[in-house]
Design a protein around this motif. Structure first.
Motif, mmCIF file in Angstrom:
data_model
loop_
_atom_site.group_PDB
_atom_site.id
_atom_site.type_symbol
_atom_site.label_atom_id
_atom_site.label_comp_id
_atom_site.label_asym_id
_atom_site.label_seq_id
_atom_site.Cartn_x
_atom_site.Cartn_y
_atom_site.Cartn_z
ATOM 1 N N LYS A 180 76.045 11.621 100.333
ATOM 2 C CA LYS A 180 76.760 12.836 99.943
ATOM 3 C C LYS A 180 76.342 14.033 100.792
ATOM 4 O O LYS A 180 77.014 15.062 100.786
ATOM 5 N N LEU A 181 75.247 13.884 101.535
ATOM 6 C CA LEU A 181 74.811 14.932 102.467
ATOM 7 C C LEU A 181 75.309 14.638 103.880
ATOM 8 O O LEU A 181 74.940 15.347 104.826
ATOM 9 N N GLY A 182 76.116 13.597 104.001
ATOM 10 C CA GLY A 182 76.633 13.235 105.318
ATOM 11 C C GLY A 182 75.662 12.444 106.150
ATOM 12 O O GLY A 182 75.796 12.391 107.379
ATOM 13 N N LEU A 183 74.673 11.816 105.511
ATOM 14 C CA LEU A 183 73.647 11.069 106.238
ATOM 15 C C LEU A 183 73.839 9.571 106.032
ATOM 16 O O LEU A 183 74.359 9.131 105.006
ATOM 17 N N ASN A 184 73.392 8.807 106.999
ATOM 18 C CA ASN A 184 73.458 7.354 106.913
ATOM 19 C C ASN A 184 72.216 6.768 107.568
ATOM 20 O O ASN A 184 71.932 7.025 108.738
ATOM 21 N N VAL A 185 71.442 6.028 106.795
ATOM 22 C CA VAL A 185 70.198 5.453 107.291
ATOM 23 C C VAL A 185 70.435 4.000 107.671
ATOM 24 O O VAL A 185 70.898 3.198 106.850
ATOM 25 N N LYS A 186 70.119 3.653 108.901
ATOM 26 C CA LYS A 186 70.275 2.289 109.394
ATOM 27 C C LYS A 186 68.962 1.704 109.897
ATOM 28 O O LYS A 186 68.736 0.496 109.812
ATOM 29 N N ASP A 187 68.112 2.574 110.441
ATOM 30 C CA ASP A 187 66.873 2.128 111.073
ATOM 31 C C ASP A 187 65.712 2.290 110.096
ATOM 32 O O ASP A 187 65.171 3.379 109.925
ATOM 33 N N PHE A 188 65.346 1.195 109.423
ATOM 34 C CA PHE A 188 64.317 1.249 108.390
ATOM 35 C C PHE A 188 62.965 1.671 108.956
ATOM 36 O O PHE A 188 62.221 2.410 108.333
ATOM 37 N N GLU A 189 62.646 1.206 110.142
ATOM 38 C CA GLU A 189 61.326 1.461 110.714
ATOM 39 C C GLU A 189 61.146 2.891 111.194
ATOM 40 O O GLU A 189 60.027 3.415 111.183
ATOM 41 N N ASN A 190 62.209 3.542 111.631
ATOM 42 C CA ASN A 190 62.049 4.829 112.295
ATOM 43 C C ASN A 190 62.587 6.047 111.538
ATOM 44 O O ASN A 190 62.045 7.140 111.660
ATOM 45 N N GLN A 191 63.637 5.881 110.743
ATOM 46 C CA GLN A 191 64.284 7.048 110.160
ATOM 47 C C GLN A 191 63.526 7.671 108.992
ATOM 48 O O GLN A 191 63.847 8.775 108.565
ATOM 49 N N PHE A 192 62.519 6.989 108.484
ATOM 50 C CA PHE A 192 61.718 7.552 107.393
ATOM 51 C C PHE A 192 60.431 8.203 107.893
ATOM 52 O O PHE A 192 59.726 8.861 107.132
ATOM 53 N N ALA A 193 60.117 8.014 109.179
ATOM 54 C CA ALA A 193 58.792 8.368 109.695
ATOM 55 C C ALA A 193 58.475 9.855 109.638
ATOM 56 O O ALA A 193 57.312 10.241 109.475
ATOM 57 N N ASP A 194 59.487 10.729 109.771
ATOM 58 C CA ASP A 194 59.209 12.166 109.788
ATOM 59 C C ASP A 194 59.298 12.799 108.402
ATOM 60 O O ASP A 194 59.094 13.995 108.241
ATOM 61 N N GLY A 195 59.608 11.998 107.380
ATOM 62 C CA GLY A 195 59.630 12.483 106.008
ATOM 63 C C GLY A 195 60.911 13.170 105.581
ATOM 64 O O GLY A 195 61.100 13.426 104.386
ATOM 65 N N VAL A 196 61.808 13.482 106.515
ATOM 66 C CA VAL A 196 63.004 14.270 106.188
ATOM 67 C C VAL A 196 63.917 13.516 105.230
ATOM 68 O O VAL A 196 64.339 14.056 104.195
ATOM 69 N N ILE A 197 64.250 12.266 105.555
ATOM 70 C CA ILE A 197 65.143 11.483 104.705
ATOM 71 C C ILE A 197 64.542 11.320 103.311
ATOM 72 O O ILE A 197 65.247 11.432 102.292
#
Length: 277
Positions: A180-197
């Motif tokens: 609903k924020l226009g985001l889509n997570v595909k890369d489990f290993e990398n997209q969580f690393a900076d804490g933003v998601i």
């Protein structure tokens, strides 16, 4: 989840009701059970259980105790383990439970027994008090969470072929809410690393908007990333979602097991949350 008791005690404790007031030196803090909590039937039952265990264990020594405070404070009953000073019931209970669990692991100690405590500190301006809740016996939810997160260790060791399927379940859960924020997570290993998601996901699940001044939406350094992941851990802990110790640096290091444990805690609590239109 257990309710947040910390806000339930709005009334300050009168100084003339505080035990040990004259024994507290400046800069020292002391925690004691509130008189109202001493009458809790569960707490009284726990004391009876522990006294029965001690009396049964020391029966051949012809030792019988009738009060945890009066009979244990001088340390004679506990011999060389530890002398319990000043008839401190809170310390006595913690110590006895630790001893009982060590020497008789099958003793049926009831979980989730907690007491209201007042933390007393003598400062230069006088006595300072703070109300809180302290668990005397294990919190059942903490034990369950620990058991569930340990399951990921088993997953990595004995069923690595199922890992991708587990990731997919969590990715669907994440995208359902951050979509609903226009985001889509595909890369489990990398997209969580900076804490933003994770921060945005927590905000969506808990129904609040994180002020952009409180975190770095586009972190450009390890310091900014570390700030974000620390905030993630603080929010999860404050809301009672995360009850197991995790290292925030492991998120930055893209440790899949740590990320799985965090997402599992969120999934367990919010999996039935309906997506808002």
């Amino acid at each position: 989840m257990e309710p947040d008791f910390l806000n339930a005690f709005a009334q300050p404790t009168a100084f003339n009701q505080l035990p040990f007031e004259n024994d507290i030196v400046q800069g020292e803090k002391k925690k004691v059970i509130k008189p109202t909590s001493r009458n809790d039937p569960k707490l009284e039952g726990l004391q009876v259980l522990l006294m029965d265990w001690i009396n049964s264990t020391l029966k051949q020594e012809h030792i019988i105790i009738k009060s945890l405070e009066e009979d244990l404070f001088d340390g004679l009953i506990l011999h060389h383990l530890l002398a319990i000073l000043k008839k401190d019931l809170l310390s006595t209970l913690h110590l006895l439970i630790a001893i009982a669990k060590h020497f008789q692991p099958d003793l049926a100690i009831p979980p989730n027994i907690h007491v209201e405590v007042v933390i007393i500190e003598r400062t230069a301006k006088g006595l300072k008090t703070e109300n809180a809740v302290e668990y005397i016996t294990d919190c059942k939810e903490t034990l369950e969470d620990q058991s569930n997160t340990d399951a990921f260790d088993e997953l990595f060791t004995h069923a690595p072929d199922k890992l991708e399927a587990v990731k997919e379940v969590f990715l669907q859960f994440v995208n359902k809410h951050v979509g609903k924020l226009g985001l889509n997570v595909k890369d489990f290993e990398n997209q969580f690393a900076d804490g933003v998601i994770l921060l945005l996901l927590i905000g969506q699940l808990q129904g609040f908007f994180l002020n952009l001044r409180d975190f770095f939406l586009n972190p450009s350094s390890e310091t900014e990333m570390f700030h974000n992941v620390n905030l993630v851990m603080d929010l999860l802990t404050d809301e009672g979602v995360l009850n197991v110790p995790l290292n925030p640096e492991d998120i930055m290091c893209r440790d899949v097991k740590t990320i799985l444990k965090i997402l599992y805690c969120l999934y367990s609590k919010y999996k039935t949350k309906k997506r808002e239109d």
